[in-house]
Scaffold this motif. Structure first.
Motif, mmCIF file in Angstrom:
data_model
loop_
_atom_site.group_PDB
_atom_site.id
_atom_site.type_symbol
_atom_site.label_atom_id
_atom_site.label_comp_id
_atom_site.label_asym_id
_atom_site.label_seq_id
_atom_site.Cartn_x
_atom_site.Cartn_y
_atom_site.Cartn_z
ATOM 1 N N THR A 166 42.458 41.130 39.391
ATOM 2 C CA THR A 166 43.300 42.103 40.072
ATOM 3 C C THR A 166 44.738 41.847 39.645
ATOM 4 N N PHE A 167 45.600 42.815 39.883
ATOM 5 C CA PHE A 167 47.012 42.647 39.561
ATOM 6 C C PHE A 167 47.570 41.424 40.291
ATOM 7 N N SER A 168 47.160 41.256 41.535
ATOM 8 C CA SER A 168 47.617 40.117 42.335
ATOM 9 C C SER A 168 47.181 38.791 41.708
ATOM 10 N N MET A 169 45.953 38.735 41.209
ATOM 11 C CA MET A 169 45.468 37.517 40.554
ATOM 12 C C MET A 169 46.286 37.216 39.303
ATOM 13 N N LEU A 170 46.595 38.251 38.513
ATOM 14 C CA LEU A 170 47.409 38.066 37.318
ATOM 15 C C LEU A 170 48.782 37.512 37.686
ATOM 16 N N PRO A 186 42.282 51.071 39.900
ATOM 17 C CA PRO A 186 43.594 50.823 40.503
ATOM 18 C C PRO A 186 43.858 49.316 40.648
ATOM 19 N N ARG A 187 44.809 48.829 39.874
ATOM 20 C CA ARG A 187 45.241 47.430 39.923
ATOM 21 C C ARG A 187 44.104 46.452 39.624
ATOM 22 N N SER A 188 43.169 46.870 38.770
ATOM 23 C CA SER A 188 42.038 46.061 38.373
ATOM 24 C C SER A 188 41.953 46.052 36.848
ATOM 25 N N TYR A 189 41.783 44.853 36.265
ATOM 26 C CA TYR A 189 41.820 44.694 34.815
ATOM 27 C C TYR A 189 40.689 43.794 34.350
#
Length: 65
Positions: A21-25, A57-60
């Motif tokens: 997730t964006f937060s994890m990055l 959404p906000r997932s990579y």
């Protein structure tokens, strides 16, 4: 950025998961002591260079696992 991508590879190997997730990055970058002016720009650049692929959404997804 190379060190950041290398760290993403290590994390994905350790967790057997190549989704972030964006937060994890952001957390991984922060743990490495990396400081970026606009982190979203860095993520977009990694996406444009095909290191990660936006999956939602906000997932990579890391492209090489």
């Amino acid at each position: 950025m190379y060190l950041f991508v290398a760290r993403l590879h290590r994390v994905s190997e350790e967790t057997y998961n190549n989704m972030f997730t964006f937060s994890m990055l952001q957390t991984i970058a922060s743990e490495m002591g990396l400081r970026f002016g606009n982190f979203q720009d860095i993520v977009d650049r990694l996406n444009n260079q095909n290191y990660i692929i936006k999956k939602g959404p906000r997932s990579y997804q890391l492209t090489t696992f």
